[in-house]
Design an enzyme around this catalytic site. Structure first.
Site, PDB file in Angstrom:
ATOM      1  N   ASP A   8       0.853  -1.179   0.000  1.00  0.00           N
ATOM      2  CA  ASP A   8       0.000   0.000   0.000  1.00  0.00           C
ATOM      3  C   ASP A   8       0.897   1.239   0.000  1.00  0.00           C
ATOM      4  O   ASP A   8       1.561   1.534   0.990  1.00  0.00           O
ATOM      5  CB  ASP A   8      -0.898  -0.022   1.239  1.00  0.00           C
ATOM      6  CG  ASP A   8      -1.918   1.105   1.269  1.00  0.00           C
ATOM      7  OD1 ASP A   8      -1.743   2.086   0.520  1.00  0.00           O
ATOM      8  OD2 ASP A   8      -2.883   1.006   2.055  1.00  0.00           O
ATOM      9  N   HIS A   9       0.901   1.971  -1.117  1.00  0.00           N
ATOM     10  CA  HIS A   9       1.828   3.096  -1.262  1.00  0.00           C
ATOM     11  C   HIS A   9       1.434   4.300  -0.407  1.00  0.00           C
ATOM     12  O   HIS A   9       2.184   5.274  -0.321  1.00  0.00           O
ATOM     13  CB  HIS A   9       1.904   3.519  -2.728  1.00  0.00           C
ATOM     14  CG  HIS A   9       3.256   4.004  -3.136  1.00  0.00           C
ATOM     15  ND1 HIS A   9       4.206   4.461  -2.231  1.00  0.00           N
ATOM     16  CD2 HIS A   9       3.845   4.112  -4.349  1.00  0.00           C
ATOM     17  CE1 HIS A   9       5.292   4.823  -2.875  1.00  0.00           C
ATOM     18  NE2 HIS A   9       5.113   4.628  -4.175  1.00  0.00           N
ATOM     19  N   ARG A  10       0.265   4.230   0.257  1.00  0.00           N
ATOM     20  CA  ARG A  10      -0.097   5.317   1.162  1.00  0.00           C
ATOM     21  C   ARG A  10       0.818   5.348   2.382  1.00  0.00           C
ATOM     22  O   ARG A  10       1.106   6.417   2.919  1.00  0.00           O
ATOM     23  CB  ARG A  10      -1.555   5.178   1.613  1.00  0.00           C
ATOM     24  CG  ARG A  10      -2.583   5.396   0.518  1.00  0.00           C
ATOM     25  CD  ARG A  10      -3.980   5.142   1.038  1.00  0.00           C
ATOM     26  NE  ARG A  10      -4.162   3.772   1.507  1.00  0.00           N
ATOM     27  CZ  ARG A  10      -5.298   3.302   2.039  1.00  0.00           C
ATOM     28  NH1 ARG A  10      -6.340   4.108   2.184  1.00  0.00           N
ATOM     29  NH2 ARG A  10      -5.376   2.043   2.425  1.00  0.00           N
TER      30      ARG A  10
END
Length: 443
Positions: free
Chosen positions: A414-416
């Site tokens: 998850d690149h968040r």
């Protein structure tokens, strides 16, 4: 005699509905307390529900294959006079009110009086509004776990009483065949004694469907839950996937040596156990991959322990049972836990509690001969690792071409909350331990 209705209980984890898979009783059968009445399937697990009272089955109110909300009457049982539910049942039957007014279940007590009503399902009708407490019979019970007890009537508005359904006469194997072929037994005429539906009847009914070249199958249970989860994950978390080819020759050699020792003689030491151990070690060094994104709070939540999910293909569909505190287990303990997990999942005995709360997932696509893939995150987790097939391949060693044992790894994150540097470092750490297991002694 008193006729009592057994309502579909909440089998745990806040589920709001279940599918009736197969009845274990028929009208006229005599049942005792805790005799299994029916098998139901939720989005998380298949569960057998036992009877909360003794008596004679009067009617089956829900047909197999039908999905109904929690609280729906599913079977009627004629019991003795009120207060005489069978030997020992009057004093110990679940569903009796405790000292604080809550209803006893096999795993504790239900909600306190005046508790908020159940949230409505997405896209469904709102939950019934709470109503004042009213006198209830011993059949009005609340469930908080796996026991088959009715829903407490004093906390929810009474549901409409459905007319008793006509249940097609068919044995469980025939019902399963009908489900597999997408045949509604209500549309099949039985040719057996007394109108019982046979396998041939089901196959004959399936012939017109087969002639059209198509077959329809209701989306329910695990498949429906999986579809909702992956759609929510794919369109909520921005996925990034990285790949790494790893020379696992040394790890496979270590596996062979360990399997020859007395300590591991009785342990099914699979390559997945080494991957799981490498993941747990790498998570210590890059803790953000063992975290989750809390959108409402605007926070990143870090987990102290690793609850390792293992994606498993089962007869019921894709399940992700978990290993609690996997980071505290030795290699031998991890191997045993993985074997127990797989055995339980294949047998359909995984509980709803074991399918929730994961913090990191491994999916072993290599068992199907697949080299790699782009796995979708399990909702609520920061990363998932796909492990490809382990096989011999040409590899450059010290400037010369050699045949080595190689495996492909694919990490989606998850690149968040996980940056490319963090995801890359984690994947490299996993690969390093699998390339040289001795590194584990230095971390």
């Amino acid at each position: 005699m008193v006729k009592r209705e057994f309502r579909l209980p909440d089998v745990g984890e806040g589920l709001t509905e279940a599918e009736v898979v197969a009845w274990r009783v028929a009208p006229g059968d005599v049942v005792a307390v805790n005799d299994v009445l029916v098998e139901v399937e939720t989005a998380k697990a298949a569960v057998e529900l036992p009877s909360p009272f003794a008596g004679t089955v009067a009617a089956l109110l829900v047909e197999p294959g039908r999905t109904v909300p929690v609280g729906t009457p599913i079977v009627a049982v004629e019991t003795a006079e009120a207060g005489d539910a069978g030997d020992g049942a009057a004093a110990t039957l679940t569903g009796e009110a405790g000292p604080d007014g809550r209803i006893a279940t096999l795993v504790g007590y239900g909600p306190r009086p005046g508790a908020a009503a159940r949230r409505p399902r997405r896209g469904g009708a709102p939950a019934p509004a709470p109503v004042p407490d009213a006198p209830r019979s011993a059949a009005g019970t609340q469930h908080g776990g796996f026991a088959a007890v009715g829903v407490q009537q004093s906390h929810h508005a009474a549901l409409p009483e459905p007319a008793p359904a006509t249940v097609p006469l068919a044995k469980p194997p025939v019902r399963k065949l009908a489900r597999d072929l997408g045949i509604d037994l209500r549309t099949v005429d039985g040719s057996g004694p007394g109108g019982v539906i046979t396998r041939d009847d089901v196959r004959t009914a399936a012939t017109p469907t087969a002639e059209t070249g198509t077959r329809r199958e209701p989306v329910r249970g695990v498949r429906r839950a999986t579809a909702a989860a992956v759609v929510a994950s794919a369109f909520t978390a921005p996925h990034v996937t990285e790949f790494l080819a790893v020379d696992v020759t040394a790890t496979m050699a270590l596996r062979d040596r360990l399997r020859a020792t007395r300590e591991y003689a009785d342990v099914p030491l699979s390559p997945l156990a080494f991957v799981a151990k490498a993941v747990c070690l790498a998570l210590r060094r890059t803790a953000v991959l063992n975290a989750r994104w809390d959108e409402p709070a605007g926070e990143i939540v870090f987990h102290d322990r690793v609850r390792l999910g293992i994606a498993a293909a089962t007869p019921r569909g894709l399940l992700v049972p978990t290993i609690r505190d996997a980071d505290t287990l030795s290699l031998r303990e991890l191997a045993g836990a993985l074997d127990d997990l797989a055995t339980t999942a294949r047998a359909g005995r995984t509980t709803p509690a074991d399918l929730t709360g994961g913090t990191f997932t491994i999916t072993n696509v290599g068992v199907f001969g697949v080299d790699s893939g782009t796995p979708i995150l399990n909702p609520g987790e920061a990363a998932i690792l796909a492990v490809g097939a382990i096989k011999e391949a040409p590899w450059v060693v010290d400037g010369a071409l050699a045949v080595r044992t190689v495996c492909q790894l694919a990490l989606s994150f998850d690149h968040r909350l996980v940056d490319g540097e963090q995801g890359s470092r984690f994947l490299a750490d996993v690969g390093a331990v699998l390339t040289d297991p001795g590194l584990a002694l230095t971390w």
